[in-house]
Every structure is written in C-alpha cells, then in structure tokens.
Design a protein around this motif. Structure first.
Motif, PDB file in Angstrom:
ATOM      1  N   ILE A  42       0.845  -1.205   0.000  1.00 12.76           N
ATOM      2  CA  ILE A  42       0.000   0.000   0.000  1.00 12.76           C
ATOM      3  C   ILE A  42       0.878   1.251   0.000  1.00 12.76           C
ATOM      4  CG2 ILE A  42      -1.751   1.308   1.272  1.00 12.76           C
ATOM      5  CD1 ILE A  42      -2.746  -1.362  -0.084  1.00 12.76           C
ATOM      6  N   SER A  43       1.981   1.218   0.732  1.00 15.97           N
ATOM      7  CA  SER A  43       2.898   2.368   0.763  1.00 15.97           C
ATOM      8  C   SER A  43       3.521   2.623  -0.601  1.00 15.97           C
ATOM      9  CB  SER A  43       3.980   2.155   1.816  1.00 15.97           C
ATOM     10  OG  SER A  43       3.401   2.127   3.101  1.00 15.97           O
ATOM     11  N   MET A  44       3.793   1.546  -1.348  1.00 15.16           N
ATOM     12  CA  MET A  44       4.322   1.736  -2.703  1.00 15.16           C
ATOM     13  C   MET A  44       3.282   2.392  -3.600  1.00 15.16           C
ATOM     14  SD  MET A  44       6.665  -1.649  -3.276  1.00 15.16           S
ATOM     15  CE  MET A  44       7.382  -1.123  -4.836  1.00 15.16           C
ATOM     16  N   HIS A  45       2.025   2.003  -3.451  1.00 14.79           N
ATOM     17  CA  HIS A  45       0.963   2.684  -4.203  1.00 14.79           C
ATOM     18  C   HIS A  45       0.944   4.177  -3.851  1.00 14.79           C
ATOM     19  CE1 HIS A  45      -1.369  -0.270  -6.479  1.00 14.79           C
ATOM     20  NE2 HIS A  45      -1.298  -1.114  -5.457  1.00 14.79           N
ATOM     21  N   LEU A  46       1.049   4.491  -2.561  1.00 12.15           N
ATOM     22  CA  LEU A  46       1.059   5.898  -2.148  1.00 12.15           C
ATOM     23  C   LEU A  46       2.241   6.645  -2.764  1.00 12.15           C
ATOM     24  CD1 LEU A  46       0.069   5.652   1.627  1.00 12.15           C
ATOM     25  CD2 LEU A  46      -1.175   6.886  -0.156  1.00 12.15           C
ATOM     26  N   ALA A  47       3.403   6.018  -2.768  1.00 13.05           N
ATOM     27  CA  ALA A  47       4.588   6.653  -3.360  1.00 13.05           C
ATOM     28  C   ALA A  47       4.368   6.920  -4.842  1.00 13.05           C
ATOM     29  CB  ALA A  47       5.815   5.764  -3.150  1.00 13.05           C
ATOM     30  N   MET A  48       3.766   5.966  -5.526  1.00 15.94           N
ATOM     31  CA  MET A  48       3.515   6.164  -6.952  1.00 15.94           C
ATOM     32  C   MET A  48       2.494   7.267  -7.196  1.00 15.94           C
ATOM     33  SD  MET A  48       3.806   2.359  -8.490  1.00 15.94           S
ATOM     34  CE  MET A  48       2.935   1.574  -7.152  1.00 15.94           C
ATOM     35  N   GLU A  49       1.481   7.360  -6.347  1.00  9.89           N
ATOM     36  CA  GLU A  49       0.513   8.454  -6.492  1.00  9.89           C
ATOM     37  C   GLU A  49       1.212   9.807  -6.362  1.00  9.89           C
ATOM     38  OE1 GLU A  49      -2.488   8.507  -7.545  1.00  9.89           O
ATOM     39  OE2 GLU A  49      -2.995   6.378  -7.432  1.00  9.89           O
ATOM     40  N   GLU A  50       2.154   9.897  -5.426  1.00 12.20           N
ATOM     41  CA  GLU A  50       2.901  11.146  -5.281  1.00 12.20           C
ATOM     42  C   GLU A  50       3.746  11.414  -6.521  1.00 12.20           C
ATOM     43  OE1 GLU A  50       5.864  13.533  -2.274  1.00 12.20           O
ATOM     44  OE2 GLU A  50       5.710  11.358  -2.061  1.00 12.20           O
ATOM     45  N   GLN A  51       4.447  10.392  -7.004  1.00 12.17           N
ATOM     46  CA  GLN A  51       5.258  10.557  -8.216  1.00 12.17           C
ATOM     47  C   GLN A  51       4.400  11.060  -9.373  1.00 12.17           C
ATOM     48  OE1 GLN A  51       6.866   6.718  -9.079  1.00 12.17           O
ATOM     49  NE2 GLN A  51       8.425   6.820  -7.478  1.00 12.17           N
ATOM     50  N   LEU A  52       3.252  10.464  -9.542  1.00 11.78           N
ATOM     51  CA  LEU A  52       2.377  10.838 -10.646  1.00 11.78           C
ATOM     52  C   LEU A  52       1.833  12.246 -10.493  1.00 11.78           C
ATOM     53  CD1 LEU A  52       0.533   7.433 -11.000  1.00 11.78           C
ATOM     54  CD2 LEU A  52       2.265   8.379 -12.558  1.00 11.78           C
ATOM     55  N   SER A  53       1.549  12.643  -9.259  1.00 14.19           N
ATOM     56  CA  SER A  53       0.974  13.976  -9.036  1.00 14.19           C
ATOM     57  C   SER A  53       1.956  15.089  -9.374  1.00 14.19           C
ATOM     58  CB  SER A  53       0.473  14.123  -7.594  1.00 14.19           C
ATOM     59  OG  SER A  53       1.555  14.261  -6.698  1.00 14.19           O
ATOM     60  N   ILE A  54       3.262  14.801  -9.252  1.00 10.81           N
ATOM     61  CA  ILE A  54       4.269  15.830  -9.535  1.00 10.81           C
ATOM     62  C   ILE A  54       5.146  15.478 -10.740  1.00 10.81           C
ATOM     63  CG2 ILE A  54       4.309  16.702  -7.162  1.00 10.81           C
ATOM     64  CD1 ILE A  54       6.903  15.093  -6.724  1.00 10.81           C
ATOM     65  N   ASP A  55       4.820  14.376 -11.416  1.00 14.04           N
ATOM     66  CA  ASP A  55       5.591  13.882 -12.559  1.00 14.04           C
ATOM     67  C   ASP A  55       7.080  13.813 -12.237  1.00 14.04           C
ATOM     68  OD1 ASP A  55       5.854  12.806 -15.114  1.00 14.04           O
ATOM     69  OD2 ASP A  55       6.266  14.758 -16.019  1.00 14.04           O
TER      70      ASP A  55
END
Length: 147
Positions: free
Chosen positions: A71-84
């Motif tokens: 779940i934490s990896m999903h959260l990290a990816m959401e952050e990456q995607l939000s700021i490209d």
C-alpha cells in the motif's frame, strides 16, 4: 520532510481505513490511502484488526507479501504521478494504463520497476537511479530504453 517510523506509517494506514469505513472526514492523503486500500480486499481483514496485525512481520522468502509495503508503494507512486517525478513518469504511466486496461494494474507494473531500481541501488550500494526506473517503465511500455 515527513519520515515516519514503521509503526507510525502502519498506524496512518489503520487510521485512514477505520475513518473511511466509519464515513468520517479524511485528509487528502487519507483519502488516497483509503481508495488504495479499497482496491485491495485481500488486505481488508489486516487493516480492520490492528490489534492483531500491527506488529506482524512479513517474509518474502516465505512467499508473503507485506501489505503495508504494498500500500505504501501505491502511495509513493501516487505522489510521483501527481508531480511527474521523475520527469516523464506520468506519460509512461498513462501508456501503461492503456496497455494494462486500468490504473491499478498499471501501478502494479510500476511496482516491478520500483523494485528493480531499489534492488540495483542495494546491490551497488548507491542511491536509487531514476534512469533504471524509467528504463524499466519504457520496456514495459514496449518503448526503446534510449532516451
């Protein structure tokens, strides 16, 4: 910079899930975490019983997936995607969404690439290299790794 301990990170996920299930107000980050958790019914029992699961260890060598890490990896990816970040990750993700047919499966493909980058960093005792990550994503998209 926020750098929670393992226990704090786990508690955040427990709290977000509990508040979501109770239909209580959520912070923006809790909303993201709860939506990710909602997509993982295989973990619901874990997050509904923190008294039994908060201290549990997960051993990949025994074939166990760590739901907290997942779940934490999903959260990290959401952050990456939000700021490209790293630059270009959002465009590659969009291509993966088309290839896999949905956002969730595309993130699981991204997880493989994150794991590859981390493995290289650990093996070489270096900082994580975004080029390894992006190269892996390009391969998964069927693109040349030259860029």
């Amino acid at each position: 910079m926020f750098n929670p301990s393992r226990d704090q990170a786990r508690q955040f996920l427990f709290d977000a899930w509990q508040k979501f299930r109770a239909q209580q107000a959520l912070t923006d980050l809790e909303k993201i975490a709860a939506s990710i958790l909602a997509e993982h019914p295989e973990y619901h029992a874990i997050f509904e019983h923190p008294d039994r699961t908060s201290e549990r260890e997960y051993h990949p060598e025994s074939g166990e997936t760590n739901p907290f890490l997942h779940i934490s990896m999903h959260l990290a990816m959401e952050e990456q995607l939000s700021i490209d970040q790293p630059a270009g990750v959002r465009a590659l993700f969009e291509q993966l969404c088309v290839k896999t047919g949905n956002r969730h499966d595309a993130q699981h493909e991204m997880m493989d690439c994150l794991a590859e980058m981390i493995w290289h960093a650990q093996r070489n005792r270096t900082e994580p290299d975004a080029n390894i990550y992006l190269g892996c994503l390009r391969r998964k998209c069927g693109l040349s790794t030259e860029a």
